[in-house]
Design a protein around this motif. Structure first.
Motif, PDB file in Angstrom:
ATOM      1  N   LEU A  30      44.273  -3.833 -13.795  1.00 22.81           N
ATOM      2  CA  LEU A  30      44.454  -3.495 -12.310  1.00 22.81           C
ATOM      3  C   LEU A  30      43.702  -3.812 -11.182  1.00 22.81           C
ATOM      4  O   LEU A  30      42.457  -4.583 -11.674  1.00 22.81           O
ATOM      5  CB  LEU A  30      44.105  -1.853 -12.422  1.00 22.81           C
ATOM      6  CG  LEU A  30      44.970  -0.931 -13.320  1.00 22.81           C
ATOM      7  CD1 LEU A  30      44.696   0.422 -13.450  1.00 22.81           C
ATOM      8  CD2 LEU A  30      46.431  -0.937 -13.281  1.00 22.81           C
ATOM      9  N   THR A  31      43.959  -3.585 -10.042  1.00 20.90           N
ATOM     10  CA  THR A  31      42.866  -4.264  -8.792  1.00 20.90           C
ATOM     11  C   THR A  31      41.861  -3.016  -8.725  1.00 20.90           C
ATOM     12  O   THR A  31      42.279  -2.026  -9.250  1.00 20.90           O
ATOM     13  CB  THR A  31      43.732  -4.341  -7.604  1.00 20.90           C
ATOM     14  OG1 THR A  31      44.291  -3.213  -6.972  1.00 20.90           O
ATOM     15  CG2 THR A  31      44.887  -5.390  -7.873  1.00 20.90           C
ATOM     16  N   VAL A  32      40.692  -3.298  -8.034  1.00 24.77           N
ATOM     17  CA  VAL A  32      39.856  -2.377  -7.701  1.00 24.77           C
ATOM     18  C   VAL A  32      40.639  -1.326  -6.962  1.00 24.77           C
ATOM     19  O   VAL A  32      40.241  -0.053  -7.314  1.00 24.77           O
ATOM     20  CB  VAL A  32      38.910  -3.056  -7.030  1.00 24.77           C
ATOM     21  CG1 VAL A  32      37.781  -1.845  -6.466  1.00 24.77           C
ATOM     22  CG2 VAL A  32      38.020  -3.903  -7.868  1.00 24.77           C
ATOM     23  N   GLU A  33      41.363  -1.509  -5.768  1.00 22.29           N
ATOM     24  CA  GLU A  33      41.986  -0.862  -5.036  1.00 22.29           C
ATOM     25  C   GLU A  33      42.959   0.333  -6.045  1.00 22.29           C
ATOM     26  O   GLU A  33      42.948   1.500  -5.745  1.00 22.29           O
ATOM     27  CB  GLU A  33      42.903  -1.361  -4.039  1.00 22.29           C
ATOM     28  CG  GLU A  33      42.018  -2.052  -2.986  1.00 22.29           C
ATOM     29  CD  GLU A  33      41.503  -3.396  -3.438  1.00 22.29           C
ATOM     30  OE1 GLU A  33      40.553  -3.746  -3.060  1.00 22.29           O
ATOM     31  OE2 GLU A  33      41.796  -3.978  -4.643  1.00 22.29           O
ATOM     32  N   GLU A  34      43.650  -0.436  -6.832  1.00 22.10           N
ATOM     33  CA  GLU A  34      44.653   0.568  -7.790  1.00 22.10           C
ATOM     34  C   GLU A  34      43.530   1.704  -8.521  1.00 22.10           C
ATOM     35  O   GLU A  34      44.013   2.858  -8.758  1.00 22.10           O
ATOM     36  CB  GLU A  34      45.234  -0.157  -8.749  1.00 22.10           C
ATOM     37  CG  GLU A  34      46.379  -1.006  -7.938  1.00 22.10           C
ATOM     38  CD  GLU A  34      47.376  -1.979  -8.837  1.00 22.10           C
ATOM     39  OE1 GLU A  34      48.293  -2.336  -8.544  1.00 22.10           O
ATOM     40  OE2 GLU A  34      46.528  -2.540  -9.663  1.00 22.10           O
ATOM     41  N   TYR A  51      35.281  -0.176 -14.575  1.00 19.87           N
ATOM     42  CA  TYR A  51      36.177  -0.770 -13.778  1.00 19.87           C
ATOM     43  C   TYR A  51      36.496  -2.096 -14.193  1.00 19.87           C
ATOM     44  O   TYR A  51      37.445  -2.677 -14.076  1.00 19.87           O
ATOM     45  CB  TYR A  51      35.339  -0.843 -12.269  1.00 19.87           C
ATOM     46  CG  TYR A  51      35.681   0.277 -11.231  1.00 19.87           C
ATOM     47  CD1 TYR A  51      36.683   0.061 -10.178  1.00 19.87           C
ATOM     48  CD2 TYR A  51      35.168   1.286 -11.453  1.00 19.87           C
ATOM     49  CE1 TYR A  51      36.820   0.987  -9.325  1.00 19.87           C
ATOM     50  CE2 TYR A  51      35.715   2.476 -10.529  1.00 19.87           C
ATOM     51  CZ  TYR A  51      36.284   2.323  -9.466  1.00 19.87           C
ATOM     52  OH  TYR A  51      36.713   3.329  -8.613  1.00 19.87           O
ATOM     53  N   GLN A  55      40.006  -3.621 -14.937  1.00 19.69           N
ATOM     54  CA  GLN A  55      40.423  -4.899 -14.263  1.00 19.69           C
ATOM     55  C   GLN A  55      41.035  -5.899 -15.388  1.00 19.69           C
ATOM     56  O   GLN A  55      41.795  -6.601 -14.874  1.00 19.69           O
ATOM     57  CB  GLN A  55      39.467  -5.590 -13.482  1.00 19.69           C
ATOM     58  CG  GLN A  55      39.030  -4.585 -12.204  1.00 19.69           C
ATOM     59  CD  GLN A  55      38.019  -5.288 -11.340  1.00 19.69           C
ATOM     60  OE1 GLN A  55      36.752  -4.747 -11.460  1.00 19.69           O
ATOM     61  NE2 GLN A  55      38.151  -6.005 -10.503  1.00 19.69           N
TER      62      GLN A  55
END
Length: 301
Positions: A30-34, A51, A55
């Motif tokens: 996943l992205t940090v935003e997700e 995190y 990622q």
């Protein structure tokens, strides 16, 4: 590349050469935003290591494959759901910030969040109790990387991940020498003139203090301290002198934030106790108080 991501990639490389079905079970990262969007309603912040883990990959689908031994790597969505289920089941007895990463039939390896994001946290093993298994997620993955690359973990005839118990313990001794699964501690007792005593538990091959228990003259435990890497991570105290209550049990944790959980007991009938009030403090601030209804007297007595 960080040590954590490098270790995860080495484990992935082992799966690519030895168990490709596990590779197929792993979901894209996943992205940090997700991640931010998915965890925004948690009452704590996840660590930077967590995190980084998500990622790298977003856990595994539930198809019978495992990341190590019998443990599956939780997708972030399932980890969030499980943390909420366990919070309801365990109440305030579950450490603040507890967040499960790997699971097998109700047994978990978990990180610990905090009010503010931290770099890492100890990795807790939660089953019948709660213990520190690894000093952080990076160390856990470095240990597992060596287990895979040296053959301590291997694919058995059943196609499941099995382990060479002797080799695994040797590697664990290298990365986590204070792990209670390696040895039986050495106990020393100090007798006091008032009849109380102190029982200290040490690493069998050193003077590393692992646990200290204080007992009163009647043999009742009144204080229990547990240590990891020379520091207290858990303390329990029993107080029988609080007006209006039979006893208070205070549990303090230093897994990430400083947490204090108090349980106030009443004797609702002779020799039968019930929790009347619970309080949770984070970094000295009262965060939650629960007042339980009075328990009815059992007709059996």
């Amino acid at each position: 590349m960080s040590e954590l991501t490098n270790a995860l990639n080495r484990i992935l490389n082992w799966f690519q050469h030895n168990k490709t079905s596990t590779v197929e079970s792993l979901q894209p990262g996943l992205t940090v935003e997700e991640i931010d969007e998915k965890v925004k309603d948690l009452p704590f912040r996840l660590t930077q290591e967590v995190y980084e883990l998500y990622q790298w990959r977003n856990g595994m689908i539930d198809d019978g494959n495992c990341f190590f031994q019998a443990f599956r790597f939780f997708p972030l969505e399932e980890a969030i759901e499980e943390s909420q289920i366990m919070e309801e089941a365990w109440g305030l007895s579950l450490p603040f910030g507890w967040f499960p990463l790997f699971e097998f039939e109700g047994e978990f390896f978990s990180a610990v969040g905090a009010e503010e994001k931290t770099e890492n946290s100890p990795i807790l093993h939660t089953y019948h109790g709660i213990d520190i298994s690894y000093r952080n997620l990076t160390n856990m993955m470095l240990y597992m990387t060596e287990c895979y690359e040296t053959g301590a973990y291997y694919v058995g005839e059943s196609r499941f991940i099995e382990e060479n118990e002797v080799a695994v313990i040797d590697i664990l001794q290298k990365y986590e020498p204070e792990s209670s699964s390696i040895f039986k501690s050495r106990d020393e007792t100090i007798e006091n003139s008032d009849g109380s005593k102190i029982v200290n538990s040490y690493h069998p091959d050193s003077d590393i203090l692992l646990e200290s228990r204080i007992l009163d003259s009647k043999g009742n435990t009144i204080e229990l301290n547990r240590y990891f890497q020379g520091k207290i991570f858990n303390r329990m105290t029993w107080n029988y002198n609080i007006e209006g209550f039979y006893q208070c049990i205070c549990t303090e944790n230093w897994f990430n934030d400083y947490e204090k959980w108090e349980e106030f007991f009443v004797e609702y009938q002779p020799k039968c106790l019930a929790v009347k009030m619970e309080r949770r403090y984070i970094n000295g601030v009262l965060k939650k108080e629960i007042i339980h209804p009075d328990r009815e007297r059992d007709n059996f007595f």
